[in-house]
Scaffold this motif. Structure first.
Motif, PDB file in Angstrom:
ATOM      1  N   SER A 208     -46.027 -28.277  -1.304  1.00 30.01           N
ATOM      2  CA  SER A 208     -47.343 -28.106  -1.956  1.00 30.01           C
ATOM      3  C   SER A 208     -48.049 -29.440  -2.134  1.00 30.01           C
ATOM      4  CB  SER A 208     -47.185 -27.433  -3.321  1.00 30.01           C
ATOM      5  OG  SER A 208     -46.644 -26.138  -3.169  1.00 30.01           O
ATOM      6  N   ILE A 209     -47.289 -30.468  -2.501  1.00 27.23           N
ATOM      7  CA  ILE A 209     -47.882 -31.802  -2.680  1.00 27.23           C
ATOM      8  C   ILE A 209     -48.415 -32.307  -1.335  1.00 27.23           C
ATOM      9  CG2 ILE A 209     -47.371 -34.229  -3.200  1.00 27.23           C
ATOM     10  CD1 ILE A 209     -45.400 -33.189  -5.366  1.00 27.23           C
TER      11      ILE A 209
ATOM     12  N   VAL B 267     -49.457 -30.477   1.130  1.00 23.28           N
ATOM     13  CA  VAL B 267     -50.683 -29.702   1.415  1.00 23.28           C
ATOM     14  C   VAL B 267     -51.853 -30.289   0.631  1.00 23.28           C
ATOM     15  CG1 VAL B 267     -51.815 -27.464   1.172  1.00 23.28           C
ATOM     16  CG2 VAL B 267     -49.468 -27.573   2.011  1.00 23.28           C
ATOM     17  N   ALA B 268     -51.611 -30.624  -0.640  1.00 27.93           N
ATOM     18  CA  ALA B 268     -52.672 -31.215  -1.474  1.00 27.93           C
ATOM     19  C   ALA B 268     -53.133 -32.537  -0.867  1.00 27.93           C
ATOM     20  CB  ALA B 268     -52.175 -31.432  -2.905  1.00 27.93           C
ATOM     21  N   LEU B 269     -52.160 -33.340  -0.412  1.00 30.93           N
ATOM     22  CA  LEU B 269     -52.495 -34.624   0.229  1.00 30.93           C
ATOM     23  C   LEU B 269     -53.313 -34.384   1.484  1.00 30.93           C
ATOM     24  CD1 LEU B 269     -49.230 -36.740  -0.133  1.00 30.93           C
ATOM     25  CD2 LEU B 269     -51.528 -37.500  -0.710  1.00 30.93           C
TER      26      LEU B 269
ATOM     27  N   PHE C 126     -55.290 -31.863   2.098  1.00 28.74           N
ATOM     28  CA  PHE C 126     -56.646 -31.497   1.652  1.00 28.74           C
ATOM     29  C   PHE C 126     -57.454 -32.759   1.367  1.00 28.74           C
ATOM     30  CE2 PHE C 126     -55.635 -27.376   2.052  1.00 28.74           C
ATOM     31  CZ  PHE C 126     -55.722 -26.478   0.987  1.00 28.74           C
ATOM     32  N   ALA C 127     -56.816 -33.684   0.629  1.00 29.17           N
ATOM     33  CA  ALA C 127     -57.507 -34.916   0.258  1.00 29.17           C
ATOM     34  C   ALA C 127     -57.859 -35.722   1.506  1.00 29.17           C
ATOM     35  CB  ALA C 127     -56.625 -35.752  -0.684  1.00 29.17           C
TER      36      ALA C 127
END
Lengths: 208, 279
Positions: A15-16, A18-20, A22-23
């Motif tokens: 998940s982290i 994926v968040a990265l 996105f960023a």
């Protein structure tokens, strides 16, 4: 327990990531769309902000053989200091003689030579009390010191004159002898626009 | 089908991230640079008026000393209160979308009043008028940036335009995050904790971006040495920029923490499902 922890950690890490991701997508999109404008803005702001800080740190060097500076200071920056002990003057010297510069200190006419180059050097300053108000009190024989980060230069006054502002021939630009000319509006007091200039002429002293 | 739901959830999470980011940036901008009260408070905090007065008096005294009008008492005219009044008026015009203008009559009157008390000839009074023009121009430049009026007059238009745009979209900005959050939760209604995972990813990505923006600006821009127009303006702008970066940082940290919690909650859900399968 350990398996559960491993599974939770794995899922969290995914998940982290994926968040990265996105960023990163957003950053890439911004860079593609307005990247150039951002770089330009950053460089402009940095140029403005460090201009004052670095002005004093700009290292100049003089080629003693050719009697010319290898690099010249940027227009509008401070490159030296002038000291006239006899009248208590100790002021910064800037390259250029715009209104903005003359409100900060002594302006160096950019069409003249630099200290150490063996030619005419022309400096001007307002006749404000904190600048050249006392220039008319300079006498023949008084010493003037110009300090730069490429050397220290000492001059001796040999003449002073009051000239009309149109008499530019009284501030000759030549490269045969190192002459320092300082001038200010004259008279230094009184109401009204000043049409005359008080000029101090000084020659480079031989090194002892 | 599960894969489709996953893909849709990720897409909505990405859109949610963008909407939250936009909302945060708009919110911070609205509360800071677009707020007249905020800017006026910063002017007081950074002692803007006092710094301007100090700089102004040095320049004005230079002109007065060489003019011969040493009896002029400019400290009485160029007080901190006068400067505060004119600067605040300038900002008032800017934030109300009006053309920026400076009324010099008050200062001219005070200078004339002082001149009347001096015994000057008609010719000297005429010369003094010219000097007064310089004095007033210097005041206008230092205090109201009169020489930059052609650029300053673009600021009220920009502020009005931005405020109008924000007003039009503000409801959307508040409602859209809620809508998209609900959509994610509805799509993942059988696995609400997974839904929280996607929301957590959005918030975490926002946190990373906001903290990243902060780090980028601090490492690539020499904020503390910014020099714009003069020391007073520079200190004001540095204070505002530093404050905005601090706010971005705090919001970024909050988003990161909440996002991380959401992500961990989503991760723990998988563990429960795995247990149910094998029980």
């Amino acid at each position: 327990m350990q398996n559960n922890f491993a599974r939770i950690s794995k899922a969290t890490i995914i998940s982290i990531i994926v968040a990265l991701l996105f960023a990163v997508i957003v950053v890439v999109a911004i860079k593609l769309i307005i990247g150039k404008q951002i770089s330009f803005a950053v460089s402009i702001l940095n140029t403005i902000s460090i201009e004052e800080k670095q002005a004093n740190e700009q290292k100049l060097e003089i080629n003693t053989e050719k009697k010319r500076l290898d690099t010249y200071p940027a227009y509008g920056t401070k490159y030296g200091n002038i000291k006239i002990d006899s009248i208590g003057v100790d002021l910064p010297v800037y390259l250029g003689d715009t209104d903005e510069i003359l409100n900060k200190g002594v302006g160096h006419y950019s069409g003249s030579y630099f200290p150490g180059e063996g030619g005419s050097i022309v400096y001007a300053a307002h006749n404000f009390a904190r600048f050249f108000r006392k220039l008319p009190q300079v006498k023949v024989g008084n010493k003037i010191k110009i300090t730069t980060n490429y050397g220290e230069f000492n001059y001796k006054v040999y003449d002073t004159q009051v000239i009309h502002m149109s008499e530019s021939d009284k501030l000759p630009i030549q490269d045969e002898k190192e002459i320092l000319m300082l001038y200010t509006c004259y008279p230094v007091t009184g109401i009204g626009h000043k049409k005359h200039r008080f000029v101090v002429y000084a020659e480079l002293m031989e090194e002892e | 089908m599960k894969i489709v739901i996953k893909i849709i959830s990720y897409i909505i999470a990405f859109i949610l991230m963008l909407i939250i980011l936009a909302g945060i940036l708009i919110g911070i901008t609205t509360k800071t640079v677009l707020s007249q009260t905020y800017v006026i408070n910063k002017l007081e905090e950074t002692n803007f008026y006092e710094k301007v007065q100090k700089n102004l008096l040095i320049k004005e005294k230079d002109y007065i000393e060489q003019s011969g009008l040493e009896e002029l008492n400019i400290e009485k005219i160029f007080t901190v209160e006068q400067i505060r009044k004119d600067v605040n008026n300038l900002f008032n015009q800017m934030y109300r979308g009006k053309i920026v203008s400076f009324n010099e009559n008050n200062i001219k009157q005070q200078l004339d009043n002082q001149l009347d008390k001096m015994n000057l000839t008609t010719a000297e009074k005429k010369e003094a008028d010219q000097i007064f023009e310089t004095i007033i121009n210097t005041y206008s430049t230092e205090v109201t940036y009169g020489t930059y009026s052609q650029y300053l007059n673009n600021v009220p238009k920009a502020i009005t335009k931005i405020n109008n745009t924000i007003s039009e979209f503000s409801i959307v900005m508040y409602i859209l995050p809620i809508i998209f959050t609900v959509i994610i939760l509805i799509i993942n209604r059988k696995q609400i904790k997974i839904g929280l995972k996607y929301i957590g990813i959005s918030l975490l990505a926002n946190g990373i971006l906001l903290i990243g923006i902060n780090i980028y600006i601090k490492t690539n821009m020499d904020i503390s040495n910014l020099l714009i127009l003069n020391k007073a303006s520079s200190d004001l702008i540095i204070a505002i920029v530093t404050d905005i970066l601090a706010k971005l940082n705090i919001v970024g940290i909050i988003c990161t923490i909440i996002g991380f919690v959401g992500v961990v909650i989503g991760a723990t859900y998988k563990k429960e499902k795995h247990k149910q399968k094998h029980s």
